[in-house]
Design a protein around this motif. Structure first.
Motif, short mmCIF file in Angstrom:
data_model
loop_
_atom_site.label_atom_id
_atom_site.label_comp_id
_atom_site.label_asym_id
_atom_site.label_seq_id
_atom_site.Cartn_x
_atom_site.Cartn_y
_atom_site.Cartn_z
N TYR A 1 -1.97 43.68 37.93
CA TYR A 1 -2.73 42.62 37.27
C TYR A 1 -2.34 41.30 37.90
O TYR A 1 -1.15 40.98 38.00
CB TYR A 1 -2.43 42.58 35.77
CG TYR A 1 -3.27 41.54 35.04
CD1 TYR A 1 -4.63 41.75 34.82
CD2 TYR A 1 -2.71 40.34 34.63
CE1 TYR A 1 -5.40 40.80 34.20
CE2 TYR A 1 -3.48 39.38 33.99
CZ TYR A 1 -4.83 39.62 33.78
OH TYR A 1 -5.61 38.66 33.16
N TYR B 1 -2.75 46.10 29.52
CA TYR B 1 -3.81 46.04 30.54
C TYR B 1 -4.20 47.45 30.99
O TYR B 1 -5.39 47.75 31.13
CB TYR B 1 -3.36 45.20 31.74
CG TYR B 1 -4.42 45.13 32.82
CD1 TYR B 1 -5.67 44.57 32.57
CD2 TYR B 1 -4.17 45.64 34.10
CE1 TYR B 1 -6.65 44.52 33.56
CE2 TYR B 1 -5.15 45.59 35.09
CZ TYR B 1 -6.38 45.03 34.80
OH TYR B 1 -7.35 44.99 35.77
N VAL C 1 -10.59 45.09 27.39
CA VAL C 1 -9.88 43.86 27.68
C VAL C 1 -10.88 42.71 27.54
O VAL C 1 -11.95 42.75 28.12
CB VAL C 1 -9.31 43.88 29.11
CG1 VAL C 1 -8.65 42.55 29.44
CG2 VAL C 1 -8.31 45.02 29.27
N VAL C 2 -10.51 41.71 26.76
CA VAL C 2 -11.40 40.58 26.53
C VAL C 2 -10.95 39.38 27.36
O VAL C 2 -9.86 39.37 27.93
CB VAL C 2 -11.45 40.19 25.03
CG1 VAL C 2 -11.99 41.33 24.20
CG2 VAL C 2 -10.06 39.77 24.56
N GLY C 3 -11.80 38.35 27.41
CA GLY C 3 -11.44 37.12 28.11
C GLY C 3 -11.67 37.20 29.60
O GLY C 3 -12.15 38.20 30.12
N GLU C 4 -11.31 36.10 30.28
CA GLU C 4 -11.54 35.98 31.71
C GLU C 4 -10.26 36.18 32.49
O GLU C 4 -9.17 35.90 32.01
CB GLU C 4 -12.09 34.58 32.02
CG GLU C 4 -13.39 34.26 31.32
CD GLU C 4 -14.55 35.14 31.80
OE1 GLU C 4 -14.59 35.42 33.01
OE2 GLU C 4 -15.38 35.54 30.98
N PHE D 1 -0.66 38.17 31.62
CA PHE D 1 -1.70 38.84 30.84
C PHE D 1 -1.78 38.27 29.41
O PHE D 1 -2.69 38.59 28.66
CB PHE D 1 -1.43 40.35 30.79
CG PHE D 1 -2.54 41.16 30.19
CD1 PHE D 1 -3.80 41.19 30.77
CD2 PHE D 1 -2.34 41.90 29.03
CE1 PHE D 1 -4.84 41.93 30.22
CE2 PHE D 1 -3.37 42.65 28.47
CZ PHE D 1 -4.63 42.67 29.07
N ARG E 1 -4.93 37.31 27.26
CA ARG E 1 -5.90 38.38 26.95
C ARG E 1 -5.28 39.51 26.14
O ARG E 1 -5.95 40.51 25.86
CB ARG E 1 -6.44 38.94 28.27
CG ARG E 1 -6.94 37.87 29.22
CD ARG E 1 -7.37 38.42 30.55
NE ARG E 1 -8.66 39.08 30.47
CZ ARG E 1 -9.19 39.79 31.45
NH1 ARG E 1 -8.53 39.96 32.58
NH2 ARG E 1 -10.38 40.32 31.32
N CYS E 2 -4.03 39.36 25.78
CA CYS E 2 -3.30 40.51 25.22
C CYS E 2 -3.31 40.51 23.69
O CYS E 2 -2.91 39.52 23.06
CB CYS E 2 -1.85 40.48 25.71
SG CYS E 2 -0.91 41.91 25.12
N ALA F 1 -8.57 43.94 20.39
CA ALA F 1 -8.63 42.96 21.47
C ALA F 1 -9.26 41.67 20.98
O ALA F 1 -10.39 41.66 20.51
CB ALA F 1 -9.43 43.53 22.63
N PRO G 1 -9.42 37.37 22.16
CA PRO G 1 -8.95 36.37 23.12
C PRO G 1 -8.00 35.39 22.46
O PRO G 1 -8.06 35.16 21.25
CB PRO G 1 -10.25 35.67 23.55
CG PRO G 1 -11.24 35.95 22.47
CD PRO G 1 -10.84 37.25 21.84
#
Ligand code: SF4
Length: 148
Positions: free
Chosen positions: A36, A57, A80-83, A96, A99-100, A144, A146
């Motif tokens: 990641y 992840y 997994v959400v977000g950018e 990470f 997004r975790c 999940a 953000p």
């Protein structure tokens, strides 16, 4: 893929195979290293690493594999959400953490080492290193969301 597998077996070859396709990775690999943002976050024999992942992840990657049955719902909790953050300006601590779903204060403050202390195979996650074998259960129960 079949040709690669046949050549591997007949000529006793080793490959470094890079893919986002977990199904392909299962087919060709003995060991996997999940990366990641340019760093290995989990590494080990493919079966425990992918079937009982310890890193959130890896859990999300596994959940992103489409279920080839329209009557079976994709597990929302596993996505997994977000950018993806900017690698030139990565988040502090565990990269990470934005997004975790299991992030804690320590995740923002400290980079988790990649180690198998307390876990069946090496993983770079503060929570996995504390919770050990309970991690697959915690991940299955996590939702999940953000970071705010
Ligand atoms: S160290 Fe924290 S933020 Fe990073 S993957 Fe583990 S629980 Fe999530």
């Amino acid at each position: 893929m079949n040709l690669l597998v046949r050549l591997r077996d007949e000529l006793d070859l080793s490959y470094v195979f890079i893919s986002h396709d977990v199904a392909m990775v299962r087919q060709i690999s003995d060991d996997v290293g999940v990366m990641y943002l340019g760093k290995v976050v989990e590494i080990g024999p493919w079966k425990p690493a992918l079937d009982e992942p310890l890193h959130p992840y890896t859990h999300g990657l596994r959940g992103a594999v489409p279920v080839p049955d329209p009557s079976v719902a994709q597990p929302i909790s596993a996505t997994v959400v977000g950018e993806v953050p900017n690698p030139a300006d990565p988040p502090s601590g565990c990269t990470f953490h934005p997004r975790c779903p299991l992030r804690e204060d320590v995740c923002v403050a400290q980079v988790p080492p990649l180690t198998d202390a307390g876990t069946p195979h090496p993983v770079a996650c503060h929570v996995a290193q504390r919770e050990g074998g309970r991690m697959p259960l915690l991940l299955a129960e996590s939702r999940a969301e953000p970071a705010r």
